[in-house]
Design an enzyme around this catalytic site. Structure first.
Site, PDB file in Angstrom:
ATOM      1  N   SER A 170      -2.477   1.032  -1.324  1.00 50.89           N
ATOM      2  CA  SER A 170      -1.638   1.174  -0.128  1.00 50.89           C
ATOM      3  C   SER A 170      -2.095   0.153   0.907  1.00 50.89           C
ATOM      4  O   SER A 170      -3.243   0.196   1.368  1.00 50.89           O
ATOM      5  CB  SER A 170      -1.774   2.579   0.458  1.00 50.89           C
ATOM      6  OG  SER A 170      -1.286   2.556   1.797  1.00 50.89           O
TER       7      SER A 170
ATOM      8  N   HIS B 272       1.870  -0.487  -2.805  1.00 53.84           N
ATOM      9  CA  HIS B 272       2.449   0.692  -2.151  1.00 53.84           C
ATOM     10  C   HIS B 272       2.573   0.429  -0.649  1.00 53.84           C
ATOM     11  O   HIS B 272       1.588   0.106   0.021  1.00 53.84           O
ATOM     12  CB  HIS B 272       1.530   1.881  -2.413  1.00 53.84           C
ATOM     13  CG  HIS B 272       2.010   3.199  -1.888  1.00 53.84           C
ATOM     14  ND1 HIS B 272       2.927   3.995  -2.556  1.00 53.84           N
ATOM     15  CD2 HIS B 272       1.698   3.883  -0.761  1.00 53.84           C
ATOM     16  CE1 HIS B 272       3.148   5.106  -1.861  1.00 53.84           C
ATOM     17  NE2 HIS B 272       2.425   5.060  -0.758  1.00 53.84           N
TER      18      HIS B 272
ATOM     19  N   ASP C  91       3.675   1.982   2.963  1.00 53.37           N
ATOM     20  CA  ASP C  91       3.874   3.249   3.673  1.00 53.37           C
ATOM     21  C   ASP C  91       4.685   3.032   4.955  1.00 53.37           C
ATOM     22  O   ASP C  91       4.193   2.449   5.918  1.00 53.37           O
ATOM     23  CB  ASP C  91       2.510   3.857   4.022  1.00 53.37           C
ATOM     24  CG  ASP C  91       1.837   4.465   2.810  1.00 53.37           C
ATOM     25  OD1 ASP C  91       2.476   5.308   2.148  1.00 53.37           O
ATOM     26  OD2 ASP C  91       0.686   4.109   2.524  1.00 53.37           O
TER      27      ASP C  91
ATOM     28  N   MET D 248       6.422   4.581   8.168  1.00 54.11           N
ATOM     29  CA  MET D 248       6.269   5.768   9.028  1.00 54.11           C
ATOM     30  C   MET D 248       7.058   5.582  10.318  1.00 54.11           C
ATOM     31  O   MET D 248       7.106   4.469  10.862  1.00 54.11           O
ATOM     32  CB  MET D 248       4.803   5.983   9.358  1.00 54.11           C
ATOM     33  CG  MET D 248       3.920   6.094   8.117  1.00 54.11           C
ATOM     34  SD  MET D 248       2.224   6.463   8.562  1.00 54.11           S
ATOM     35  CE  MET D 248       1.464   6.503   6.938  1.00 54.11           C
TER      36      MET D 248
ATOM     37  N   HIS E   6       7.340   3.798   0.206  1.00 57.28           N
ATOM     38  CA  HIS E   6       7.251   5.241   0.484  1.00 57.28           C
ATOM     39  C   HIS E   6       7.774   5.489   1.898  1.00 57.28           C
ATOM     40  O   HIS E   6       7.102   5.157   2.874  1.00 57.28           O
ATOM     41  CB  HIS E   6       5.767   5.645   0.329  1.00 57.28           C
ATOM     42  CG  HIS E   6       5.446   7.057   0.683  1.00 57.28           C
ATOM     43  ND1 HIS E   6       4.141   7.507   0.819  1.00 57.28           N
ATOM     44  CD2 HIS E   6       6.229   8.134   0.921  1.00 57.28           C
ATOM     45  CE1 HIS E   6       4.148   8.786   1.128  1.00 57.28           C
ATOM     46  NE2 HIS E   6       5.399   9.194   1.215  1.00 57.28           N
TER      47      HIS E   6
ATOM     48  N   MET F  24       8.456   7.589   4.929  1.00 56.99           N
ATOM     49  CA  MET F  24       8.110   8.831   5.652  1.00 56.99           C
ATOM     50  C   MET F  24       8.903   8.803   6.951  1.00 56.99           C
ATOM     51  O   MET F  24       8.356   8.649   8.047  1.00 56.99           O
ATOM     52  CB  MET F  24       6.593   8.868   5.919  1.00 56.99           C
ATOM     53  CG  MET F  24       5.794   9.135   4.643  1.00 56.99           C
ATOM     54  SD  MET F  24       4.044   8.679   4.787  1.00 56.99           S
ATOM     55  CE  MET F  24       4.147   6.970   4.280  1.00 56.99           C
TER      56      MET F  24
ATOM     57  N   MET G  18       2.100  14.497  -2.779  1.00 54.50           N
ATOM     58  CA  MET G  18       1.146  14.168  -1.715  1.00 54.50           C
ATOM     59  C   MET G  18      -0.074  15.086  -1.820  1.00 54.50           C
ATOM     60  O   MET G  18       0.065  16.314  -1.893  1.00 54.50           O
ATOM     61  CB  MET G  18       1.766  14.361  -0.329  1.00 54.50           C
ATOM     62  CG  MET G  18       2.913  13.436   0.026  1.00 54.50           C
ATOM     63  SD  MET G  18       2.532  11.666  -0.043  1.00 54.50           S
ATOM     64  CE  MET G  18       1.184  11.534   1.134  1.00 54.50           C
TER      65      MET G  18
ATOM     66  N   GLY H 219       0.839  10.516   6.909  1.00 59.99           N
ATOM     67  CA  GLY H 219       0.712   9.974   8.260  1.00 59.99           C
ATOM     68  C   GLY H 219      -0.465   9.044   8.437  1.00 59.99           C
ATOM     69  O   GLY H 219      -0.394   8.104   9.220  1.00 59.99           O
TER      70      GLY H 219
ATOM     71  N   ASP I  17      -0.659  10.549  -4.112  1.00 61.28           N
ATOM     72  CA  ASP I  17      -0.944   9.764  -2.908  1.00 61.28           C
ATOM     73  C   ASP I  17      -1.761  10.603  -1.931  1.00 61.28           C
ATOM     74  O   ASP I  17      -1.311  11.655  -1.476  1.00 61.28           O
ATOM     75  CB  ASP I  17       0.398   9.360  -2.281  1.00 61.28           C
ATOM     76  CG  ASP I  17       0.256   8.406  -1.106  1.00 61.28           C
ATOM     77  OD1 ASP I  17      -0.879   8.007  -0.775  1.00 61.28           O
ATOM     78  OD2 ASP I  17       1.300   8.052  -0.528  1.00 61.28           O
ATOM     79  N   GLY I  18      -2.969  10.102  -1.625  1.00 61.13           N
ATOM     80  CA  GLY I  18      -3.804  10.754  -0.619  1.00 61.13           C
ATOM     81  C   GLY I  18      -5.162  11.142  -1.160  1.00 61.13           C
ATOM     82  O   GLY I  18      -5.269  11.957  -2.074  1.00 61.13           O
ATOM     83  N   GLY I  19      -6.203  10.492  -0.625  1.00 64.20           N
ATOM     84  CA  GLY I  19      -7.563  10.885  -0.985  1.00 64.20           C
ATOM     85  C   GLY I  19      -7.956  10.554  -2.412  1.00 64.20           C
ATOM     86  O   GLY I  19      -8.879  11.164  -2.958  1.00 64.20           O
TER      87      GLY I  19
HETATM   88  C1  DX5 Z   1      -0.480   8.674   3.791  1.00 56.87           C
HETATM   89  C2  DX5 Z   1       0.014   7.533   2.941  1.00 56.87           C
HETATM   90  C3  DX5 Z   1      -0.941   7.058   1.926  1.00 56.87           C
HETATM   91  C4  DX5 Z   1      -2.250   6.542   2.459  1.00 56.87           C
HETATM   92  C5  DX5 Z   1      -3.295   6.831   1.434  1.00 56.87           C
HETATM   93  O1  DX5 Z   1       0.556   9.107   4.585  1.00 56.87           O
HETATM   94  O2  DX5 Z   1       1.215   7.921   2.264  1.00 56.87           O
HETATM   95  O3  DX5 Z   1      -0.334   6.110   1.045  1.00 56.87           O
HETATM   96  O4  DX5 Z   1      -2.255   5.178   2.742  1.00 56.87           O
HETATM   97  O5  DX5 Z   1      -4.536   6.501   1.960  1.00 56.87           O
HETATM   98  P1  DX5 Z   1      -5.890   7.028   1.312  1.00 56.87           P
HETATM   99  O6  DX5 Z   1      -5.914   6.530  -0.106  1.00 56.87           O
HETATM  100  O7  DX5 Z   1      -6.909   6.397   2.178  1.00 56.87           O
HETATM  101  O8  DX5 Z   1      -5.868   8.533   1.371  1.00 56.87           O
HETATM  102 ZN    ZN Z   2       2.058   6.583   0.682  1.00 57.81          ZN
END
Ligand code: DX5
Ligand code: ZN
Length: 231
Positions: free
Chosen positions: A11, A36, A38, A40, A69, A71, A140, A145, A176-178
């Protein structure tokens, strides 16, 4: 060509915002399978990132696959602009509007791949009747965010359920996330094939030290592929 091999999608939310072209080229040279992006809106999620002109500027640097992606809410009115900006795949949140079926049809109508995204509180079952419109389900494992948040473990069981629902249909499962070398095996074992990672890919590296990106990507991939072999 559809395949369920492990794909790592860094990302660029974790990249140097003053240097996107070079950052994209660096992660691709270091083994990224997808890029990827993001998007927002400061309304659906409490953060603001990239409008269509920014995504259009990324496009010529992406040689692999640009996964956008969204959001944003409402989303339908912006689908055409992000498709024209050069997205290969557009994913939209099921929570972003009342008519996800229509949203997915609108994405398909642009001739790009379509994905549906589920927030941590949204159940697996919510995608049952729209799966045939999807090229990918994005689960997710943080609240959307921000990058750098802690992995939410309930996404593992959700992944298992969505994987069972998909059966042999050509539909990717993205997480996606962590995602880190520690969490990647958990979701791959449950059925995921596309792993987004922001902080775990960019940490410690830069366009001047891109080999760190390569080592970070390899660590995630090796952990994920290890979980496949063990299964
Ligand atoms: C969060 C995004 C993710 C984010 C992931 O809203 O959709 O794509 O960048 O970041 P990490 O991998 O650091 O959790
Ligand atoms: Zn994302």
């Amino acid at each position: 060509m559809f395949d369920r091999s492990i794909k790592i999608a860094p990302s660029i939310l974790s990249a140097d915002f003053a240097n996107f072209g070079a950052e994209i080229r660096a992660i691709e040279a270091q083994g990224a399978d997808w890029v990827h992006v993001d998007v927002m809106d400061g309304h659906f999620v409490p953060n603001l990132t990239f409008g269509p002109p920014a995504v259009k500027a990324f496009r010529p640097h992406v040689k692999t696959f640009m996964d956008v992606h969204l959001m944003i809410s409402p989303v339908d009115a912006y689908i055409e602009a992000y498709a024209e900006a050069g997205a290969d795949m557009i994913t939209a949140h099921i929570e972003a509007g009342p008519h996800i079926h229509r949203t997915l049809q609108a994405i398909k109508a642009q001739g790009v791949k379509a994905g549906v995204v589920l927030n941590p509180a949204t159940p697996a079952e919510s995608v049952e009747h729209i799966l045939d419109l999807c090229d990918m389900v994005l689960i997710m494992t943080v609240n959307p965010g921000f990058g750098g948040q802690k992995f939410i473990h309930s996404g593992i069981e959700k992944t298992r359920k969505v994987r069972a629902m998909i059966g042999d249909r050509p539909i990717h499962i993205q997480i996606d996330g962590g995602i880190t070398p520690e969490t990647a095996p958990l979701v791959v074992e449950a059925g995921a094939d596309v792993l987004v990672a922001g902080s775990a890919v960019f940490k410690g590296g830069s366009v001047d030290a891109p080999e760190v990106y390569g080592a970070n990507i390899r660590a995630i991939r090796e952990a994920a592929e290890g979980a496949r072999k063990a299964a």
